[in-house]
Design an enzyme around this catalytic site. Sequence first.
Site, PDB file in Angstrom:
ATOM      1  N   ASP A  17      -5.205   5.373  -8.758  1.00 36.12           N
ATOM      2  CA  ASP A  17      -4.930   3.963 -10.038  1.00 36.12           C
ATOM      3  C   ASP A  17      -3.962   2.857  -9.056  1.00 36.12           C
ATOM      4  O   ASP A  17      -3.611   2.428  -7.707  1.00 36.12           O
ATOM      5  CB  ASP A  17      -3.368   4.811 -10.178  1.00 36.12           C
ATOM      6  CG  ASP A  17      -3.760   6.005 -11.318  1.00 36.12           C
ATOM      7  OD1 ASP A  17      -4.528   6.298 -12.081  1.00 36.12           O
ATOM      8  OD2 ASP A  17      -3.898   7.343 -10.272  1.00 36.12           O
ATOM      9  N   ASN A  21       3.542   5.154  -2.408  1.00 35.29           N
ATOM     10  CA  ASN A  21       3.287   5.949  -2.157  1.00 35.29           C
ATOM     11  C   ASN A  21       2.161   6.504  -0.344  1.00 35.29           C
ATOM     12  O   ASN A  21       1.306   6.926  -0.388  1.00 35.29           O
ATOM     13  CB  ASN A  21       2.686   7.204  -3.067  1.00 35.29           C
ATOM     14  CG  ASN A  21       1.479   7.398  -3.450  1.00 35.29           C
ATOM     15  OD1 ASN A  21       1.613   5.386  -3.963  1.00 35.29           O
ATOM     16  ND2 ASN A  21       1.006   7.962  -4.501  1.00 35.29           N
ATOM     17  N   ASP A  32      -6.712   4.985  -2.448  1.00 35.91           N
ATOM     18  CA  ASP A  32      -6.064   5.391  -3.256  1.00 35.91           C
ATOM     19  C   ASP A  32      -6.405   5.057  -4.548  1.00 35.91           C
ATOM     20  O   ASP A  32      -7.671   4.717  -4.941  1.00 35.91           O
ATOM     21  CB  ASP A  32      -5.331   4.819  -3.068  1.00 35.91           C
ATOM     22  CG  ASP A  32      -4.158   4.230  -5.005  1.00 35.91           C
ATOM     23  OD1 ASP A  32      -4.216   5.776  -4.775  1.00 35.91           O
ATOM     24  OD2 ASP A  32      -4.017   3.837  -5.290  1.00 35.91           O
ATOM     25  N   ASP A  54      -1.855   0.269  -2.799  1.00 40.28           N
ATOM     26  CA  ASP A  54      -1.268  -0.890  -4.024  1.00 40.28           C
ATOM     27  C   ASP A  54       0.255   0.202  -4.651  1.00 40.28           C
ATOM     28  O   ASP A  54       1.212  -1.082  -4.503  1.00 40.28           O
ATOM     29  CB  ASP A  54      -1.282  -0.940  -5.246  1.00 40.28           C
ATOM     30  CG  ASP A  54      -1.622   0.773  -6.090  1.00 40.28           C
ATOM     31  OD1 ASP A  54      -0.675   0.404  -7.272  1.00 40.28           O
ATOM     32  OD2 ASP A  54      -2.079   1.554  -6.032  1.00 40.28           O
TER      33      ASP A  54
END
Length: 276
Positions: free
Chosen positions: A12, A224, A10, A221
């Site tokens: 961000d 999603n 992922d 984190d």
Amino acid sequence: MTNRHLIALDLDGTLLTDNKVISTQTKQTVLTAMEEGHIVVIATGRPHRSSINYYHELGLKTPMVNFNGALIHHPTNKNWDALHNPMPIRTAHAIIDACFDLSVNNILAEVMDDVYLAQYDEKLIEIYQEAPNDPPFKIGNIKQALKDDPTSILVLPKDEQVQALRRHLDDYHAEFIEHRNWGAPWNIIEIIKKGINKAVGLQKIAHYYDIPKERIIAFGDEDNDLEMIDYAGVGVAMGNAIPQLKQLAKHITKTNEQDGISVFLEEYLKLNVKTS
């Protein structure tokens, strides 16, 4: 290589530091993993245009998951069988109407890399237009301008509208869409087609490379990332992840500010990372 792993990152809050860069240490570790034959992919909620720079920075030649799985494509191989899963335009129009009834602050719709914005918002445009050569936003009557099934819709409600809007989406559109709340500082509700998430993209890519579930390492984190972390044989939550993700993950590493990806991969894959 017999034990090659598929590593899904992922962006961000995970691969990127809070300043939206890949730290030197994490980059070095990821490159070492690739040199040793492991496959690295990006799986992000971001559109293609705002993730492709990181893809090139790592020198990736793999498929990429964008829009939380609504777009699964291969930036450097046009023959790869891309999957675009937008939501029906009828549903999109009904949602836009409901948002206007509530007088939300703004609505943004995306069809792949084309962006439609209900009202001009300098701050939002700044965040969304990563590169000067990005196609310009179409600003104005969003319902009229939107002619194709959108890949995603982002709604910027007022703080007190969030619960009411999410309830409305559940009551009226649950069979067609998924919706999630973005983490702070953004009070944004993101809406994509039903049944679409990062795990869908990861599954397709793992199948393409013939990598079994137990050799898929995924880092995330936020909410999603839940399906992807659950799907991966080795689901890793960042130290800064939401509690729900930490409960679900098989491993927890350090935060995105503490090179959590690097720390985990070095140990788990027994990498010999050169420090510059």
